[in-house]
Design a protein around this motif. Structure first.
Motif, short mmCIF file in Angstrom:
data_model
loop_
_atom_site.label_atom_id
_atom_site.label_comp_id
_atom_site.label_asym_id
_atom_site.label_seq_id
_atom_site.Cartn_x
_atom_site.Cartn_y
_atom_site.Cartn_z
N LEU A 1 -89.02 -42.46 23.80
CA LEU A 1 -89.41 -43.84 23.51
C LEU A 1 -88.65 -44.38 22.31
O LEU A 1 -88.73 -45.56 22.00
CB LEU A 1 -90.92 -43.94 23.32
CG LEU A 1 -91.73 -43.78 24.62
CD1 LEU A 1 -93.22 -43.82 24.35
CD2 LEU A 1 -91.36 -44.86 25.64
N ASP A 2 -87.91 -43.50 21.63
CA ASP A 2 -87.07 -43.97 20.53
C ASP A 2 -85.84 -44.68 21.05
O ASP A 2 -85.29 -45.54 20.39
CB ASP A 2 -86.64 -42.79 19.65
CG ASP A 2 -86.07 -41.63 20.48
OD1 ASP A 2 -86.71 -41.23 21.47
OD2 ASP A 2 -84.99 -41.15 20.13
N GLY A 3 -85.41 -44.32 22.22
CA GLY A 3 -84.11 -44.84 22.67
C GLY A 3 -84.22 -45.90 23.73
O GLY A 3 -83.27 -46.16 24.45
N GLY B 1 -87.82 -38.75 19.47
CA GLY B 1 -86.59 -38.21 18.92
C GLY B 1 -86.38 -36.78 19.38
O GLY B 1 -87.23 -36.20 20.05
N GLU B 2 -85.22 -36.22 19.01
CA GLU B 2 -84.88 -34.88 19.49
C GLU B 2 -85.38 -33.77 18.58
O GLU B 2 -85.38 -32.61 18.96
CB GLU B 2 -83.37 -34.77 19.66
CG GLU B 2 -82.81 -35.76 20.65
CD GLU B 2 -81.36 -35.47 21.00
OE1 GLU B 2 -80.49 -36.15 20.43
OE2 GLU B 2 -81.12 -34.55 21.80
N GLY B 3 -85.77 -34.13 17.36
CA GLY B 3 -86.16 -33.12 16.38
C GLY B 3 -87.53 -32.54 16.63
O GLY B 3 -88.33 -33.10 17.39
N ASN C 1 -86.32 -32.05 35.83
CA ASN C 1 -85.30 -31.65 34.85
C ASN C 1 -84.77 -32.84 34.07
O ASN C 1 -84.56 -33.90 34.65
CB ASN C 1 -84.12 -31.00 35.57
CG ASN C 1 -84.52 -29.76 36.32
OD1 ASN C 1 -85.54 -29.15 35.99
ND2 ASN C 1 -83.74 -29.40 37.32
N GLY C 2 -84.57 -32.60 32.80
CA GLY C 2 -83.91 -33.62 31.99
C GLY C 2 -84.85 -34.60 31.30
O GLY C 2 -84.42 -35.39 30.48
N VAL C 3 -86.12 -34.55 31.64
CA VAL C 3 -87.05 -35.51 31.04
C VAL C 3 -87.43 -35.15 29.61
O VAL C 3 -87.96 -35.98 28.87
CB VAL C 3 -88.36 -35.67 31.87
CG1 VAL C 3 -88.07 -36.32 33.22
CG2 VAL C 3 -89.09 -34.35 32.03
N GLY C 4 -87.16 -33.90 29.22
CA GLY C 4 -87.51 -33.47 27.87
C GLY C 4 -88.65 -32.46 27.87
O GLY C 4 -89.35 -32.31 26.87
N LYS C 5 -88.79 -31.75 28.96
CA LYS C 5 -89.87 -30.77 29.09
C LYS C 5 -89.74 -29.64 28.06
O LYS C 5 -90.68 -29.35 27.34
CB LYS C 5 -89.82 -30.19 30.51
CG LYS C 5 -91.12 -29.77 31.08
CD LYS C 5 -91.12 -29.77 32.62
CE LYS C 5 -89.78 -29.57 33.27
NZ LYS C 5 -89.58 -28.20 33.78
N THR C 6 -88.56 -29.04 28.03
CA THR C 6 -88.35 -27.91 27.12
C THR C 6 -88.52 -28.35 25.67
O THR C 6 -89.16 -27.65 24.87
CB THR C 6 -86.92 -27.35 27.31
OG1 THR C 6 -86.67 -27.22 28.71
CG2 THR C 6 -86.78 -26.01 26.63
N THR C 7 -87.95 -29.49 25.36
CA THR C 7 -88.04 -30.01 24.00
C THR C 7 -89.50 -30.26 23.62
O THR C 7 -89.93 -29.93 22.51
CB THR C 7 -87.24 -31.33 23.89
OG1 THR C 7 -85.93 -31.11 24.38
CG2 THR C 7 -87.19 -31.83 22.46
N THR C 8 -90.25 -30.81 24.54
CA THR C 8 -91.66 -31.10 24.28
C THR C 8 -92.44 -29.80 24.07
O THR C 8 -93.28 -29.72 23.17
CB THR C 8 -92.27 -31.93 25.44
OG1 THR C 8 -91.51 -33.14 25.57
CG2 THR C 8 -93.73 -32.28 25.18
P1 GDP Z 1 -85.80 -30.63 30.36
O1 GDP Z 1 -84.66 -30.43 31.31
O2 GDP Z 1 -86.85 -31.51 30.93
O3 GDP Z 1 -86.35 -29.38 29.81
O4 GDP Z 1 -85.20 -31.50 29.16
P2 GDP Z 1 -84.79 -31.07 27.68
O5 GDP Z 1 -85.98 -30.72 26.91
O6 GDP Z 1 -83.67 -30.10 27.74
O7 GDP Z 1 -84.29 -32.48 27.13
C1 GDP Z 1 -83.19 -33.18 27.71
C2 GDP Z 1 -82.51 -33.97 26.59
O8 GDP Z 1 -83.39 -34.99 26.12
C3 GDP Z 1 -82.16 -33.14 25.38
O9 GDP Z 1 -80.90 -33.57 24.91
C4 GDP Z 1 -83.25 -33.47 24.37
O10 GDP Z 1 -82.83 -33.33 23.04
C5 GDP Z 1 -83.53 -34.91 24.71
N1 GDP Z 1 -84.90 -35.35 24.34
C6 GDP Z 1 -86.08 -34.78 24.64
N2 GDP Z 1 -87.12 -35.50 24.14
C7 GDP Z 1 -86.58 -36.56 23.50
C8 GDP Z 1 -87.11 -37.70 22.78
O11 GDP Z 1 -88.33 -37.90 22.63
N3 GDP Z 1 -86.20 -38.58 22.27
C9 GDP Z 1 -84.86 -38.41 22.43
N4 GDP Z 1 -84.03 -39.32 21.92
N5 GDP Z 1 -84.33 -37.37 23.10
C10 GDP Z 1 -85.16 -36.46 23.62
#
Ligand code: GDP
Length: 304
Positions: A258-260, A284-286, A112-119
């Motif tokens: 990797l942006d941050g 990034g988040e977009g 959780n939190g790694v950005g799975k959903t966003t990816t």
């Molecule tokens: P999950 O719990 O693994 O599904 O994580 P989320 O997809 O909810 O992402 C967790 C947070 O990381 C969110 O605030 C996203 O916007 C942010 N995030 C995801 N990928 C990236 C990225 O490549 N760059 C940045 N800066 N933020 C990201």
């Protein structure tokens, strides 16, 4: 340019430190190598991979006694690209879906939190842009928020999602998702999963069960197991890569955030240690902030 922008922080930091390490030196000596080792480790390249790089450079320095610092840069670049190229990264068109596999099922794993959903959301958009029909599966049933987040991405990208109530069996969601994809004649399934690392055996059992149940719908799925790692977490990302590769056959990596971070070196270490190709990087988040990993661009972003 987006990559350069996204990696600006890694780049300036890694290159900045490296420049500092070799500043004022006319040739590579033990002190330069010590400094370089420190730079690599503090950039999260990882100890084992750092030692490998330093050893190779030492070997070249001993042959080529008066190596200057410009040459050192060049050699570092070659060595790092070499570590990345050993992984058969070859195909930078990694969004390409092989002909004759339909639906192409990508099971997405990671904590959780790694950005799975966003990816998943970003990938859904990219596949859609390529004219592919995508179905999402909300297989992380342990957190209501995970299902809600995926629904938000499904709405944003405008693709169908298969979900059940929180607490339902992830394998059952996987089954429904693949079946629904077949019914809809979809090209790609992106299946979210819960990445709970509380217990190694449980993780393995969970992922194995999801696979087994999915295979009741159609053979040889998932076609890809994509592990998402947060590139800003350094050693944690290493540890997660270790655990997930032990629990299931991971076929590709996405390294996010990797942006941050000033620590993009984690990509080099993980790619070297786990022999799994990095396919995507998040910058990034977009929705557009997901890039197909290109090792040459990546290495250049450190050294240019
Ligand atoms: P999950 O719990 O693994 O599904 O994580 P989320 O997809 O909810 O992402 C967790 C947070 O990381 C969110 O605030 C996203 O916007 C942010 N995030 C995801 N990928 C990236 C990225 O490549 N760059 C940045 N800066 N933020 C990201």
């Amino acid at each position: 340019e987006k990559l350069d922008e996204g990696l600006e922080k890694s780049k300036s930091s890694f290159f900045g430190k490296l420049t500092k390490a070799v500043a004022g030196k006319s040739k590579v000596d033990d002190e330069v190598l010590d400094d370089l080792e420190e730079v690599l480790i503090s950039s999260d390249v990882g100890v084992a991979t750092t030692i490998k790089i330093i050893d190779r450079i030492e070997e070249r320095v001993s042959k080529d006694k008066y190596m200057g610092t410009d040459e050192l840069n060049q050699i570092l670049r070659e060595e790092i690209a070499g570590l990345l190229s050993e992984q058969e990264h070859g195909n930078y068109e990694s969004l390409h879906i092989p002909d004759g596999i339909k639906p192409y099922v990508i099971m997405v794993v990671g904590v959780n939190g790694v950005g799975k959903t966003t990816t998943i959301g970003k990938l859904a958009q990219q596949f859609k842009n390529k004219g592919k029909k995508v179905v999402l599966g909300a297989g992380d049933t342990f957190r209501a928020a995970a299902i809600d987040q995926l629904q938000i991405w499904a709405d944003r990208v405008d693709v169908p999602i298969v979900k059940q109530k929180m607490g339902s069996d992830p394998a059952s969601v996987a089954f429904d998702t693949v079946q629904s994809a077949i019914t809809q004649d979809a090209d790609v399934v992106l299946l979210d999963t819960a990445g709970r690392l509380h217990n190694k055996v449980n993780l393995m059992n969970e992922l194995t069960k999801i696979k087994r149940v999915m295979q009741k719908v159609t053979d040889n799925v998932p076609n890809e197991v994509l592990l998402v790692l947060d590139g800003s977490t350094g050693q944690n990302a290493f540890e997660q890569a270790k655990q997930f590769t032990a629990a299931t056959e991971v076929t590709s990596l996405a390294v996010t955030k990797l942006d941050g971070t000033a620590k993009g070196g984690v990509v080099i270490g993980i790619s070297d240690q786990f022999k799994v190709p990095v396919k995507y990087i998040g910058v990034g988040e977009g929705v557009d902030d997901l890039q197909i990993f290109n090792k040459f661009e990546f290495v250049d972003s450190f050294f240019n």
